[in-house]
Design an enzyme around this catalytic site. Structure first.
Site, PDB file in Angstrom:
ATOM      1  N   HIS A  70     -13.765  -2.342  -1.813  1.00 40.37           N
ATOM      2  CA  HIS A  70     -12.896  -1.963  -0.709  1.00 40.37           C
ATOM      3  C   HIS A  70     -13.365  -2.635   0.598  1.00 40.37           C
ATOM      4  O   HIS A  70     -13.251  -2.061   1.686  1.00 40.37           O
ATOM      5  CB  HIS A  70     -12.888  -0.442  -0.551  1.00 40.37           C
ATOM      6  CG  HIS A  70     -11.582   0.151  -0.114  1.00 40.37           C
ATOM      7  ND1 HIS A  70     -10.777   0.906  -0.927  1.00 40.37           N
ATOM      8  CD2 HIS A  70     -10.926   0.099   1.074  1.00 40.37           C
ATOM      9  CE1 HIS A  70      -9.704   1.318  -0.252  1.00 40.37           C
ATOM     10  NE2 HIS A  70      -9.762   0.827   0.966  1.00 40.37           N
ATOM     11  N   TYR A  88      -2.143   5.409  -4.024  1.00 43.11           N
ATOM     12  CA  TYR A  88      -3.164   6.428  -3.762  1.00 43.11           C
ATOM     13  C   TYR A  88      -2.627   7.697  -4.397  1.00 43.11           C
ATOM     14  O   TYR A  88      -1.534   8.162  -4.029  1.00 43.11           O
ATOM     15  CB  TYR A  88      -3.371   6.642  -2.254  1.00 43.11           C
ATOM     16  CG  TYR A  88      -4.286   5.634  -1.596  1.00 43.11           C
ATOM     17  CD1 TYR A  88      -5.475   5.239  -2.204  1.00 43.11           C
ATOM     18  CD2 TYR A  88      -3.977   5.111  -0.348  1.00 43.11           C
ATOM     19  CE1 TYR A  88      -6.325   4.330  -1.585  1.00 43.11           C
ATOM     20  CE2 TYR A  88      -4.831   4.203   0.278  1.00 43.11           C
ATOM     21  CZ  TYR A  88      -6.006   3.820  -0.357  1.00 43.11           C
ATOM     22  OH  TYR A  88      -6.844   2.930   0.256  1.00 43.11           O
ATOM     23  N   SER A 114       0.829  -1.212   0.000  1.00 44.57           N
ATOM     24  CA  SER A 114       0.000   0.000   0.000  1.00 44.57           C
ATOM     25  C   SER A 114       0.863   1.262   0.000  1.00 44.57           C
ATOM     26  O   SER A 114       1.964   1.277   0.543  1.00 44.57           O
ATOM     27  CB  SER A 114      -0.888  -0.009   1.248  1.00 44.57           C
ATOM     28  OG  SER A 114      -1.419   1.273   1.486  1.00 44.57           O
TER      29      SER A 114
HETATM   30  C1  FNR Z   1      -7.761  -1.950   3.231  1.00 41.57           C
HETATM   31  N1  FNR Z   1      -7.845  -1.799   1.851  1.00 41.57           N
HETATM   32  C2  FNR Z   1      -6.947  -0.973   1.195  1.00 41.57           C
HETATM   33  N2  FNR Z   1      -6.989  -0.852  -0.164  1.00 41.57           N
HETATM   34  C3  FNR Z   1      -6.091  -0.094  -0.823  1.00 41.57           C
HETATM   35  O1  FNR Z   1      -6.146  -0.021  -2.048  1.00 41.57           O
HETATM   36  N3  FNR Z   1      -5.110   0.570  -0.111  1.00 41.57           N
HETATM   37  C4  FNR Z   1      -5.011   0.520   1.228  1.00 41.57           C
HETATM   38  O2  FNR Z   1      -4.126   1.114   1.828  1.00 41.57           O
HETATM   39  C5  FNR Z   1      -5.976  -0.254   1.931  1.00 41.57           C
HETATM   40  N4  FNR Z   1      -5.958  -0.327   3.290  1.00 41.57           N
HETATM   41  C6  FNR Z   1      -6.820  -1.172   3.958  1.00 41.57           C
HETATM   42  C7  FNR Z   1      -6.738  -1.289   5.346  1.00 41.57           C
HETATM   43  C8  FNR Z   1      -7.552  -2.208   6.010  1.00 41.57           C
HETATM   44  C9  FNR Z   1      -7.425  -2.355   7.491  1.00 41.57           C
HETATM   45  C10 FNR Z   1      -8.471  -3.010   5.283  1.00 41.57           C
HETATM   46  C11 FNR Z   1      -9.320  -4.051   5.963  1.00 41.57           C
HETATM   47  C12 FNR Z   1      -8.570  -2.871   3.916  1.00 41.57           C
HETATM   48  C13 FNR Z   1      -8.837  -2.580   1.073  1.00 41.57           C
HETATM   49  C14 FNR Z   1      -8.280  -3.942   0.660  1.00 41.57           C
HETATM   50  O3  FNR Z   1      -7.285  -3.823  -0.318  1.00 41.57           O
HETATM   51  C15 FNR Z   1      -9.392  -4.832   0.068  1.00 41.57           C
HETATM   52  O4  FNR Z   1     -10.051  -4.162  -0.968  1.00 41.57           O
HETATM   53  C16 FNR Z   1     -10.426  -5.265   1.127  1.00 41.57           C
HETATM   54  O5  FNR Z   1      -9.782  -5.604   2.340  1.00 41.57           O
HETATM   55  C17 FNR Z   1     -11.216  -6.453   0.619  1.00 41.57           C
HETATM   56  O6  FNR Z   1     -12.255  -6.762   1.496  1.00 41.57           O
HETATM   57  P1  FNR Z   1     -12.182  -7.940   2.588  1.00 41.57           P
HETATM   58  O7  FNR Z   1     -11.867  -9.203   1.865  1.00 41.57           O
HETATM   59  O8  FNR Z   1     -11.157  -7.546   3.583  1.00 41.57           O
HETATM   60  O9  FNR Z   1     -13.546  -7.929   3.184  1.00 41.57           O
END
Ligand code: FNR
Length: 368
Positions: free
Chosen positions: A265, A136, A112
């Protein structure tokens, strides 16, 4: 592997429960929760339950090949680690531990933008194992280009541009606990390592760095012209994460992207929207094989992996489950979670009569 299989929670619910005991209330709430009424979070899981596999028998499934080819590269399993920011919230070794686990198992790691260890540190900890970099978009576009350049130099193999986070979703759990890991400085490592970001700062103390990260990270002006510009600036393939509408999938292709990640997400951004698994077939149909379609949001077990691939995803990303594994057992915990996903996926394929992951599109699913 130091985690004893017997003592390690197997199901998602048991894993979540154990992670809850390990983490602070704020950190656990941040990981578990989702936006607004959490309808989308629940729908992601329900979407999978509504889909039923219609298995085939007597097909000799003695040898199962789970490998998939995406963008000309072959991976041993159709499973990636999703980009999850600020992993030091969960475990001191954060991204270093989960990237090492991914490397040990043979699963790509996605780093990330808002990591607690810089992409160069993760590279150093893991060598040449496959890694992707999630971007991002920064308010200062030069910071975005600089991060992508650094990722390319460090051997990261693709850029994942997340487009559903132009601002943070309405997350009531974090609002009620007043918890912001970004404000606590957990997401600043990639910025601190960035010479373009640092050169633009007037004062370089920790508070100023964090303040500038907060100002940079959300960019509501983001639009397709940025995607087209990024495509010109990097030779890395670009995957757009957060697409749910088929017309956006078409625009992604028109703007030169190399792949799409269907995702909501994990319900953390916009609530009350379509479950990711219900969006998947419409995107696959619109893309019609032009570029790979990947998937995340709601993958909780091997049967979910198989269902997503049967609907046309080339691979899936695991999110919260591996973060819980990290909190419970560090690197070994993430390895155990991945091993369980791989094993259950293999058993599901075998019992459904499919011996090659690339044949999963032929598996029949019905809606119940
Ligand atoms: C994320 N996700 C996420 N996505 C992204 O593009 N950059 C990021 O920094 C983050 N950070 C992040 C932190 C936390 C604590 C979570 C739980 C999720 C989203 C992640 O990539 C993904 O899309 C989701 O976690 C998918 O859903 P499930 O399987 O966790 O329910």
């Amino acid at each position: 592997m130091s985690v004893e299989a017997k003592s390690f929670p197997v199901s998602f619910d048991a894993l979540e429960q154990e992670a809850k005991e390990k983490m602070s209330t704020g950190a656990y709430g941040y990981v578990r929760s989702a936006a607004s009424n959490e309808e989308t979070l629940r729908k992601n899981a329900k979407g999978f339950e509504k889909l039923a596999i219609v298995p085939r028998m007597l097909r000799n499934v003695a040898a199962v090949d789970m490998s998939v080819t995406i963008g000309g590269r072959t991976y041993p399993y159709p499973i990636f680690l999703a980009p999850v920011g600020m992993q030091r919230l969960t475990h001191e070794e954060g991204e270093l531990a989960s990237a090492r686990a991914a490397a040990a198992i043979g699963v790509p790691f996605t780093q990330s933008t808002v990591s607690s260890y810089a992409l160069e540190e993760v590279k150093q900890a893991t060598g040449d194992s496959p890694k992707w970099f999630q971007l991002y978009w920064s308010r200062n576009a030069e910071v975005s280009y600089s991060m992508v350049d650094r990722a390319e130099k460090a051997g990261y193999e693709a850029v994942v541009l997340t487009v559903d986070t132009v601002m943070t979703g309405w997350r009531e759990t974090d609002l009620s606990t007043n918890f912001s890991p970004l404000k606590l400085g957990f997401g600043k490592a990639n910025y601190e390592y960035d010479s373009v970001f640092m050169a633009a700062l007037q004062a370089k103390d920790e508070e100023s760095i964090i303040q500038s990260v907060l100002e940079n990270i959300h960019y509501p002006e983001l639009n397709w012209s940025h995607v087209a510009e990024l495509k010109k600036r990097t030779s890395l393939p670009i995957y757009i994460k957060g697409i749910l509408h088929p017309e956006d999938a078409i625009l992604a292709i028109e703007n030169g992207v190399d792949g799409i990640i269907v995702s909501n997400h994990g319900g953390r951004q916009l609530d009350g929207i379509i479950s990711a698994i219900d969006a998947l077939p419409t995107i696959v149909q619109a893309v019609d094989g032009t570029i790979p379609v990947l998937f995340d949001s709601g993958i909780r077990r091997g049967t979910d992996v198989v269902k997503a691939l049967a609907l046309g995803a080339k691979a899936v990303f695991i999110g919260r489950p591996f973060i819980y594994g990290l909190s419970v057992g560090g690197q070994a915990g993430v390895e155990k979670v991945l091993e369980n996903y791989i094993e259950e996926t293999k058993i599901t394929m075998s019992l459904a009569g499919i011996s090659k992951a690339s044949d999963l599109l032929s598996l029949k699913l019905i809606r119940e």
